[in-house]
Motif scaffolding. Structure first.
Motif, PDB file in Angstrom:
ATOM      1  N   ALA A   1       0.823  -1.207   0.000  1.00  0.00           N
ATOM      2  CA  ALA A   1       0.000   0.000   0.000  1.00  0.00           C
ATOM      3  C   ALA A   1       0.859   1.260   0.000  1.00  0.00           C
ATOM      4  CB  ALA A   1      -0.925  -0.010   1.220  1.00  0.00           C
ATOM      5  N   ARG A   2       1.949   1.253   0.762  1.00  0.00           N
ATOM      6  CA  ARG A   2       2.853   2.410   0.776  1.00  0.00           C
ATOM      7  C   ARG A   2       3.427   2.663  -0.616  1.00  0.00           C
ATOM      8  NH1 ARG A   2       4.713   3.974   5.967  1.00  0.00           N
ATOM      9  NH2 ARG A   2       3.876   2.648   7.631  1.00  0.00           N
ATOM     10  N   ALA A   3       3.772   1.581  -1.315  1.00  0.00           N
ATOM     11  CA  ALA A   3       4.315   1.725  -2.666  1.00  0.00           C
ATOM     12  C   ALA A   3       3.266   2.275  -3.621  1.00  0.00           C
ATOM     13  CB  ALA A   3       4.834   0.376  -3.152  1.00  0.00           C
ATOM     14  N   VAL A   4       2.017   1.825  -3.472  1.00  0.00           N
ATOM     15  CA  VAL A   4       0.950   2.314  -4.344  1.00  0.00           C
ATOM     16  C   VAL A   4       0.661   3.786  -4.061  1.00  0.00           C
ATOM     17  CG1 VAL A   4      -1.479   2.042  -4.994  1.00  0.00           C
ATOM     18  CG2 VAL A   4      -0.080   0.022  -4.589  1.00  0.00           C
ATOM     19  N   LEU A   5       0.658   4.171  -2.787  1.00  0.00           N
ATOM     20  CA  LEU A   5       0.442   5.574  -2.439  1.00  0.00           C
ATOM     21  C   LEU A   5       1.536   6.451  -3.036  1.00  0.00           C
ATOM     22  CD1 LEU A   5      -0.705   5.179   1.267  1.00  0.00           C
ATOM     23  CD2 LEU A   5      -2.067   6.159  -0.595  1.00  0.00           C
ATOM     24  N   HIS A   6       2.775   5.965  -2.984  1.00  0.00           N
ATOM     25  CA  HIS A   6       3.875   6.709  -3.603  1.00  0.00           C
ATOM     26  C   HIS A   6       3.667   6.794  -5.106  1.00  0.00           C
ATOM     27  CE1 HIS A   6       8.503   7.410  -3.844  1.00  0.00           C
ATOM     28  NE2 HIS A   6       7.817   8.525  -3.947  1.00  0.00           N
ATOM     29  N   ARG A   7       3.186   5.702  -5.692  1.00  0.00           N
ATOM     30  CA  ARG A   7       2.969   5.665  -7.143  1.00  0.00           C
ATOM     31  C   ARG A   7       1.933   6.695  -7.593  1.00  0.00           C
ATOM     32  NH1 ARG A   7       2.042   1.683 -11.318  1.00  0.00           N
ATOM     33  NH2 ARG A   7       2.106   2.935 -13.227  1.00  0.00           N
ATOM     34  N   VAL A   8       0.927   6.952  -6.774  1.00  0.00           N
ATOM     35  CA  VAL A   8      -0.112   7.911  -7.163  1.00  0.00           C
ATOM     36  C   VAL A   8       0.245   9.339  -6.754  1.00  0.00           C
ATOM     37  CG1 VAL A   8      -1.917   6.155  -7.083  1.00  0.00           C
ATOM     38  CG2 VAL A   8      -1.521   7.590  -5.065  1.00  0.00           C
ATOM     39  N   GLY A   9       1.477   9.546  -6.310  1.00  0.00           N
ATOM     40  CA  GLY A   9       1.924  10.910  -6.061  1.00  0.00           C
ATOM     41  C   GLY A   9       1.881  11.371  -4.622  1.00  0.00           C
ATOM     42  N   LEU A  10       1.685  10.451  -3.673  1.00  0.00           N
ATOM     43  CA  LEU A  10       1.682  10.823  -2.259  1.00  0.00           C
ATOM     44  C   LEU A  10       3.010  10.401  -1.647  1.00  0.00           C
ATOM     45  CD1 LEU A  10      -1.993   9.881  -1.301  1.00  0.00           C
ATOM     46  CD2 LEU A  10      -1.052  12.154  -1.746  1.00  0.00           C
ATOM     47  N   ASP A  11       3.990  11.260  -1.805  1.00  0.00           N
ATOM     48  CA  ASP A  11       5.341  11.003  -1.304  1.00  0.00           C
ATOM     49  C   ASP A  11       5.299  10.909   0.223  1.00  0.00           C
ATOM     50  OD1 ASP A  11       8.010  11.208  -0.433  1.00  0.00           O
ATOM     51  OD2 ASP A  11       8.575  12.339  -2.223  1.00  0.00           O
ATOM     52  N   PRO A  12       5.772   9.804   0.799  1.00  0.00           N
ATOM     53  CA  PRO A  12       5.699   9.642   2.256  1.00  0.00           C
ATOM     54  C   PRO A  12       6.472  10.698   3.030  1.00  0.00           C
ATOM     55  CG  PRO A  12       7.080   7.936   1.257  1.00  0.00           C
ATOM     56  CD  PRO A  12       6.380   8.640   0.138  1.00  0.00           C
ATOM     57  N   SER A  13       7.424  11.379   2.375  1.00  0.00           N
ATOM     58  CA  SER A  13       8.160  12.440   3.072  1.00  0.00           C
ATOM     59  C   SER A  13       7.290  13.680   3.263  1.00  0.00           C
ATOM     60  CB  SER A  13       9.419  12.808   2.285  1.00  0.00           C
ATOM     61  OG  SER A  13       9.082  13.375   1.019  1.00  0.00           O
ATOM     62  N   ARG A  14       6.203  13.780   2.501  1.00  0.00           N
ATOM     63  CA  ARG A  14       5.294  14.934   2.612  1.00  0.00           C
ATOM     64  C   ARG A  14       3.920  14.554   3.125  1.00  0.00           C
ATOM     65  NH1 ARG A  14       5.028  17.331  -3.062  1.00  0.00           N
ATOM     66  NH2 ARG A  14       5.269  15.145  -3.603  1.00  0.00           N
TER      67      ARG A  14
END
Length: 326
Positions: A133-146
């Motif tokens: 899920a973290r990888a998918v969130l990053h894929r859709v533009g939700l960078d975990p650093s932000r």
């Protein structure tokens, strides 16, 4: 064989009294979508676009009855039981809903909501599903650093929430993605970014896309083929470029004339189609658009039009269609 094949789909609701006949909300809708293809469904509010999407996913409200056929990879979804539909939703077909705040659970973190599908359909452990899920969130533009995956929906902007909804929809790699007005509640700049994201995901994953919108500009940007719905029926369908270059149904022509970029001088009023979409229980016996159409005659008001077209790819249901483009 088409990935999605809808044939003569009719959705009815019981009459207002015991002896009243059922009312047709969708009336003989037929659509096809190939694997990896893109199809736009356009029309005013109340024409049946979202109802068609809900029928595909088996999410019609209680009391509504669907008849006809909705085949996904040859399997008729209208005859599938609820257990089978639950196995297909999210895995083979997924939906991006209009309003992300009503589609998300306010008391669960966004990573847990995205991880739910992979845990169920991909049989991942809780830890593996959360990493996925973290990888998918990053894929859709939700960078975990932000944007922390452990945040709750209320802490996100409208555009960020819509990205979470998209992440939930694509987390298990469905073959068909249904997007129901995915940019309605967003500002113009965010709308463009969300449409770019959907387009990139569909192309990158090889998914088929059914894009539902009232905005012809959105359909032009995202769909190779399009179908125009009016009063529960498909009134025109064909390649998007051909339909927009030479609309044959007066309703399609009216929608195009009402676009802001076609309005003429700044400050000039937008051209509008007179009247309104007739309610399902008051549709005329002939063409449903007859009362709003300048080309209508007595025959239009008494006889339903049959689909015709210059070729099998561009069809129009109208007694007096506009001239076809050369």
């Amino acid at each position: 064989m088409a990935l999605l094949d809808i044939q003569d789909l009719t959705v009815t609701i019981p009459g207002s009294t015991r002896y009243a006949p059922p009312v047709r909300l969708l009336d003989g809708v037929s659509l096809t979508l190939a694997s990896g293809g893109t199809l736009g469904l356009v029309g005013e509010s109340g024409c049946g676009k979202s109802l068609t999407a809900l029928a595909i996913l088996g999410l019609l409200p209680d009391g509504l009855r669907a008849e006809g056929a909705i085949r996904l990879d040859g399997e008729d979804l209208l005859t599938a039981g609820e257990r089978r539909l639950c196995a297909l939703r999210g895995r083979r077909v997924a939906m991006i809903f209009q309003e992300p705040m009503t589609a998300l659970n306010p008391v669960r973190t966004i990573v847990d909501q995205v991880a739910e599908g992979p845990r169920r359909h991909l049989r991942l452990s809780r830890r593996a599903a959360r990493e996925h899920a973290r990888a998918v969130l990053h894929r859709v533009g939700l960078d975990p650093s932000r944007v922390s995956p452990d945040q709750y929906p209320h802490a996100l902007s409208g555009g960020q929430r819509q990205r979470v909804v998209i992440a939930i929809a694509v987390a298990c790699g469905p073959a068909l993605l249904v997007a129901d007005e995915p940019t309605t509640a967003l500002d113009v700049a965010t709308q463009a970014r969300i449409l770019d994201l959907v387009r990139d995901l569909v192309q990158g994953e090889g998914m088929a896309l059914l894009m539902i919108s009232h905005d012809l500009g959105v359909i032009a940007e995202t769909a190779r083929d399009m179908a125009v719905m009016y009063a529960g029926q498909v009134v025109e369908a064909g390649p998007t470029a051909r339909v927009l270059a030479g609309p044959r149904h007066p309703y399609t022509s009216g929608l195009m004339a009402a676009r802001p970029q076609r309005a003429g001088q700044p400050g000039a009023p937008l051209p509008a189609i007179p009247g309104a979409v007739p309610p399902p229980d008051a549709r005329p016996p002939g063409c449903p658009f007859a009362d709003r159409c300048a080309r209508a005659d007595t025959g239009c008001r008494t006889r339903p039009p049959l689909g015709t077209g210059p070729d099998h790819r561009h069809s129009v249901a109208c007694h007096h269609p506009l001239e076809a483009s050369p």
